[in-house]
Write an enzyme that holds these catalytic residues in place. Structure first.
Site, short mmCIF file in Angstrom:
data_model
loop_
_atom_site.label_atom_id
_atom_site.label_comp_id
_atom_site.label_asym_id
_atom_site.label_seq_id
_atom_site.Cartn_x
_atom_site.Cartn_y
_atom_site.Cartn_z
N GLU A 157 0.80 -1.23 0.00
CA GLU A 157 0.00 0.00 0.00
C GLU A 157 0.83 1.28 0.00
O GLU A 157 0.57 2.21 0.76
CB GLU A 157 -0.96 0.00 1.19
N GLU A 265 -7.26 -10.57 0.06
CA GLU A 265 -8.08 -9.84 1.03
C GLU A 265 -9.52 -9.64 0.54
O GLU A 265 -10.12 -8.59 0.72
CB GLU A 265 -7.41 -8.51 1.39
#
Length: 380
Positions: A157, A265
């Site tokens: 991220e 995820e």
């Protein structure tokens, strides 16, 4: 305390019990010829304290990701302390059950201790000091788990929705030079844990600008001769976003670069605000949103998921898994972010203390209709 949900209809219970009791096909069996099927596990599942969750994880999945136990604040909470126990239990659980074991994650701005970036007196560390922090942390962690995990999410991220580097504690500590962080992180990981696969992982990868920014990182590493083996596309999505076209474009973009593509995820948000787009921010944690007039709107399914929303969730999971199955030559793994609704982070994000239903097992471990829909896809 996680609240138990009383389902308002018997439909999902009937279907759920049918799936678990009468249908012997598991997710990992159904998709054996397509890609690995994974789930996130926590310490309770890995240790067996959550026996029902562990049973489902073992029976249904052949890959695992750690929810939190391999993040920096857990492994290295103070500069003089290393805590390996929970992480070692996670790895042992996966290996004992023949699973693909992911290390998640090495470099991430969240859940990283402050001492990484600051001296004891509170002053910032220099760029040169930060390079050593990065190197020594990666060396210690990857050497500890070398030969025990199959892959690492090396960097997590670091790219924003605009395709540029985000302003985080890591990028700020390198004076905004995200390229240097990424190159060093993958370089050190490749050196210290040869033979372990190395991935980049991020959310909102379906957004074209962000997708292209991550693709630039992959090309940069490849040009520099630094190994990167795959890209993880986090699938924290909703009932009506992202579009089919954007998902396919992201998968195809990274597959064309010659790296593995993982759907990571995976969970589907069904609640207001977050279901219309990825809404994040501190303002949504404000206590005002816990007041009755807001709570009624923001947390509408406290007593169970209505049939019509359950049907939407089922169809969304069917749609997504069909997309993935149709591109099984490009996808290496699909990982759900949790075993059942009760353990999902989406109960607390972006608004705290809500009752969400993003996964394919209910809080009582009965299967949702979505599981049956998913299991049917490879047999068509």
């Amino acid at each position: 305390m996680k609240r138990k949900i009383i389902l308002t209809t018997a439909l999902s219970l009937i279907i759920g019990s049918h799936i678990t009791a009468a249908d012997n096909t598991t997710l990992k069996e159904a998709y054996a010829g397509a890609f690995k099927i994974g789930t996130a596990v926590n310490g309770q599942i890995a240790s067996g304290r959550n026996a029902q969750g562990q049973k489902i994880a073992i029976e249904q999945f052949n890959a695992i990701s750690p929810e939190n136990d391999l993040k920096a604040e857990v492994l290295h909470p103070t500069k003089d302390t290393w805590n390996w126990r929970a992480a070692d239990n996670y790895v042992e659980f996966g290996k004992n059950n023949g699973m693909f074991v992911l290390g998640h994650t090495l470099i991430w701005h969240n859940q990283s201790p402050e001492f990484f970036f600051k001296h004891d007196d509170g002053s910032d560390k220099s760029v040169e000091e930060m390079k050593e922090v990065l190197r020594s942390y990666i060396e210690t962690v990857t050497k500890h788990f070398h030969g025990k995990v199959n892959a690492w999410d090396v960097v997590n991220e670091i790219i924003g929705d605009d395709g540029k580097y985000r302003s985080t504690v890591w990028t700020n500590s390198f004076k905004g030079d995200g390229d240097e962080i990424v190159k060093l992180a993958f370089k050190y990981a490749s050196e210290y844990t040869p033979g372990t696969e190395l991935y980049y992982n991020d959310f909102n990868v379906w957004r074209p600008a962000k997708r292209d920014g991550i693709a630039r990182i992959v090309r940069m590493l490849q040009k520099e001769g630094i190994r990167i083996d795959g890209v993880g596309i986090q699938a924290h999505w909703g009932l009506n976003y992202p579009s089919r076209e954007d998902i396919i474009a992201a998968i195809d973009t990274f597959a064309a670069l010659g790296v593995k593509v993982m759907i990571t995820e995976l969970d589907i948000d069904v609640l207001p605000i977050s279901k219309e787009g990825q809404v994040i921010g501190k303002s949504l944690n404000d206590p005002i949103y816990q007041l009755p007039e807001f709570e009624k709107f923001l947390d509408p399914y406290k007593n169970g998921l209505p049939d019509d929303v359950q049907a939407q969730l089922t169809e969304r999971y069917r749609e997504l898994m069909q997309i993935f199955y149709d591109r099984r030559d490009k996808i290496d793994r699909v990982t759900f972010w949790g075993v059942n609704d009760g353990m999902s982070w989406k109960n607390g994000s972006p608004v705290p203390n809500r009752t969400n239903y993003p996964l394919i097992w209910n809080r009582d471990y009965t299967a949702k209709p979505a599981l049956k829909a998913i299991l049917e896809i490879p047999g068509k």
